[in-house]
Design an enzyme around this catalytic site. Structure first.
Site: not given
Ligand code: NDP
Length: 331
Positions: A156, A159-160
């Site tokens: 992701c 997300c990261d």
């Protein structure tokens, strides 16, 4: 004391459901909180079916991991995935949906009322069940990938990606997801390599154009990942194999996997007809499964379109069919 009892199943494998867990009966149970689940909830709640919806491990579903959603009707200026999912949830709650945090961990669809175990310790029985559990990102299956998960390996980017600001990273895959992830990362990172096993991208033309015109994205066609390299601090590079057999090493600190998804249908597999990859098979043009009163909508039954708007559409269909089903039954 025996905590589990075997159930009658379609296949060889015996699914086990707790027999001494506290239970609660509901009219309509919806499992999953993506566009399909929330839309089913909006329609079921407006039909006075008092739906209970369990959100699962990732409340809001896959869209909560995306940035801008530009193709969902009704948002002329676009919307972020998380905001859109909050909007859908708010609409479902406004009409009386009981939205709960919890993960479906087992199911017994061998008899009515159908039962679903939540978090291994509570059983919900339902007159009608709507499965909207979506799909989950796939990984390559390499040992080194497993080793560095959370230490440089991610599925992701939104997300990261932040953790790799100004660094060099790689995205594996050649579909729309991979292109989207690469484009997102190109705005944060110094350089983004796309590792594509074919000599072409599978993504839509618009996404391909976007990738190809982004200066700090380099597409490595006909390359496959042999091993992710690293040390105690995390990922330091990736070893790739070219179609010609030649091996190359690329220095990166982040490795993003974007190679497709696996439907989240496992707990239903002993009861519901599925294809060989686990997608629930519905009767053509309907959300009906092989079990009366059990409906499937969204990505868990759709390997072709997989869009938020198509998921929402099938969620609506599932709730309408659940309403019709319940109207014909005396419980
Ligand atoms: P896809 O299945 O479309 O693409 C997967 C990609 O990963 C392909 O390039 C595939 O290669 C590659 N791949 C698969 N397995 C491996 C492996 N083991 N090693 C290396 N590469 C591998 O998945 P997506 O998640 O990209 O997209 C799913 C659906 O969602 C599509 O219909 C897409 O259009 C849609 N989507 C739409 C978006 C939007 O409209 N904004 C955004 C994201 C997705 P190969 O081609 O060789 O099989």
């Amino acid at each position: 004391m025996e905590l589990f009892k075997p159930l009658e199943t379609k296949g060889e494998e015996i699914k086990k459901v707790k027999t001494d867990a506290p239970s609660e009966h509901v009219r309509v149970l919806i499992v999953g909180s993506g566009p399909a689940g929330y839309t089913a909830a909006i329609y079921a709640a407006r039909a006075n079916l008092n739906p209970v919806l369990y959100e699962g491990l990732q409340p809001g579903g896959q869209l909560t991991t995306t940035t801008e959603v530009d193709n969902f009707p009704g948002y002329p200026d676009g919307v972020t995935g998380p905001v859109m999912m909050e909007d859908l949830k708010g609409q479902a709650v406004r009409f009386g949906t009981d939205v709960r945090f919890g993960m479906a961990t087992a199911a017994d669809l061998s008899k009515e009322p159908y039962s679903v175990t939540i978090d291994d310790d509570k059983v919900i029985t339902a007159d009608a069940l709507i499965i909207a559990t979506g799909a989950t990102a796939k990984y390559l299956g390499l040992e080194s990938e497993e080793k560095f998960k959370g230490q440089g390996v991610s599925a992701c980017a939104t997300c990261d990606g932040f953790f790799y600001k100004g660094q060099d990273v790689a995205v594996v895959g050649g579909g729309d997801t991979a292109c989207e992830e690469a484009t997102y990362l190109s705005g944060i990172c110094n350089k983004v390599y796309m590792i594509v096993r074919k000599p072409y991208l599978r993504a839509s033309k618009a996404m391909q154009d976007r990738v190809m015109s982004t200066k700090n994205i380099e597409v490595l066609f006909e390359h496959s990942t042999k091993e992710i390299l690293g040390d105690s601090n995390g990922v330091t590079g990736v070893s790739l194999k070219k179609e010609s057999g030649e091996e190359v090493k690329v220095d990166i600190t982040g490795f993003f996997v974007a190679i497709g998804h696996q439907p989240n249908s496992d707990i239903f597999k002993d009861f519901i007809d599925m294809d060989e990859t686990g997608y629930i098979q519905t009767q053509p043009g309907t959300p009906k499964t092989n079990i009366p009163g059990v409906f499937a909508c969204g990505d868990v039954q759709d390997k072709h379109y997989r869009q938020a708007v198509t998921a929402a559409g099938t969620g609506c269909m599932a709730a309408l069919d659940a309403e019709r089903y319940l109207g014909t039954r005396i419980f």
